[in-house]
Design a protein around this motif. Sequence first.
Motif, PDB file in Angstrom:
ATOM      1  N   GLN A  57       0.832  -1.205   0.000  1.00 10.84           N
ATOM      2  CA  GLN A  57       0.000   0.000   0.000  1.00 10.84           C
ATOM      3  C   GLN A  57       0.865   1.253   0.000  1.00 10.84           C
ATOM      4  N   ARG A  58       0.392   2.270  -0.699  1.00  9.10           N
ATOM      5  CA  ARG A  58       1.042   3.579  -0.642  1.00  9.10           C
ATOM      6  C   ARG A  58      -0.034   4.654  -0.617  1.00  9.10           C
ATOM      7  N   GLN A  59       0.368   5.801  -0.134  1.00 12.51           N
ATOM      8  CA  GLN A  59      -0.527   6.945  -0.008  1.00 12.51           C
ATOM      9  C   GLN A  59      -0.056   8.064  -0.934  1.00 12.51           C
ATOM     10  N   LEU A  60      -0.986   8.657  -1.631  1.00 13.99           N
ATOM     11  CA  LEU A  60      -0.720   9.822  -2.465  1.00 13.99           C
ATOM     12  C   LEU A  60      -1.695  10.910  -2.046  1.00 13.99           C
ATOM     13  N   GLY A  61      -1.232  12.125  -2.029  1.00 11.63           N
ATOM     14  CA  GLY A  61      -2.117  13.217  -1.645  1.00 11.63           C
ATOM     15  C   GLY A  61      -1.718  14.496  -2.331  1.00 11.63           C
ATOM     16  N   GLY A  62      -2.641  15.430  -2.351  1.00 14.04           N
ATOM     17  CA  GLY A  62      -2.355  16.721  -2.956  1.00 14.04           C
ATOM     18  C   GLY A  62      -3.617  17.492  -3.262  1.00 14.04           C
TER      19      GLY A  62
ATOM     20  N   ASP B 140      -1.727  18.026  -8.530  1.00 14.04           N
ATOM     21  CA  ASP B 140      -0.520  18.499  -7.853  1.00 14.04           C
ATOM     22  C   ASP B 140      -0.279  17.624  -6.627  1.00 14.04           C
ATOM     23  N   LEU B 141       0.621  16.655  -6.780  1.00 15.44           N
ATOM     24  CA  LEU B 141       0.993  15.791  -5.664  1.00 15.44           C
ATOM     25  C   LEU B 141       1.869  16.574  -4.691  1.00 15.44           C
TER      26      LEU B 141
END
Length: 177
Positions: A135-140, A162-163
């Motif tokens: 699992q990984r998290q991406l946000g922005g 826009d990460l």
Amino acid sequence: MLLDRAFNVSTRDLTPAQVPGETLRQIEQFLYAEARLLDERRFWEWDRLFTDTGMYWAPQQHEQADPFDHISLFWENRMLREVRIRRVENVRNWSQQPPTRTAHLIGNVMVEGLDSDGLLVVSATFQVSEWRLEQRQLGGRYTYKLATQDNGSWKIQLKRVDLINCNDVFANLEVFV
């Protein structure tokens, strides 16, 4: 479109826009529905949310002004989005065994204004949990340029992703963020 420097990616110098509460609610529902299509891997339906000339863009630098003078993580027109969809859905694609699964969380939806072409600019924060073997998290922040249709619905002319760690080293970003 990929090299068309006349394509307006600017989300600055906007004309203020007031939208009724009901319209804001419709915009929010549109963004939530878009996220659900991605989470359910209904990529062809998601692609139809774009105008014929709509672009999907993920800058590689903070405050990147355009996709023409600096490399981007993504700068995709309809053809490139369709190529990616075909690749991701191909049963022989080893990088999708098992398939990537996502859960998008969208919030802080705000109407930013109208651009010089009269498109409604809307932003939202996002968090994406992605799983494929780990699992990984991406946000922005998402920034959309939305075009109204004759039937009152919306189409995406530009989706800017826009990460917060856009200039980091990434493992493959297989599916759409």
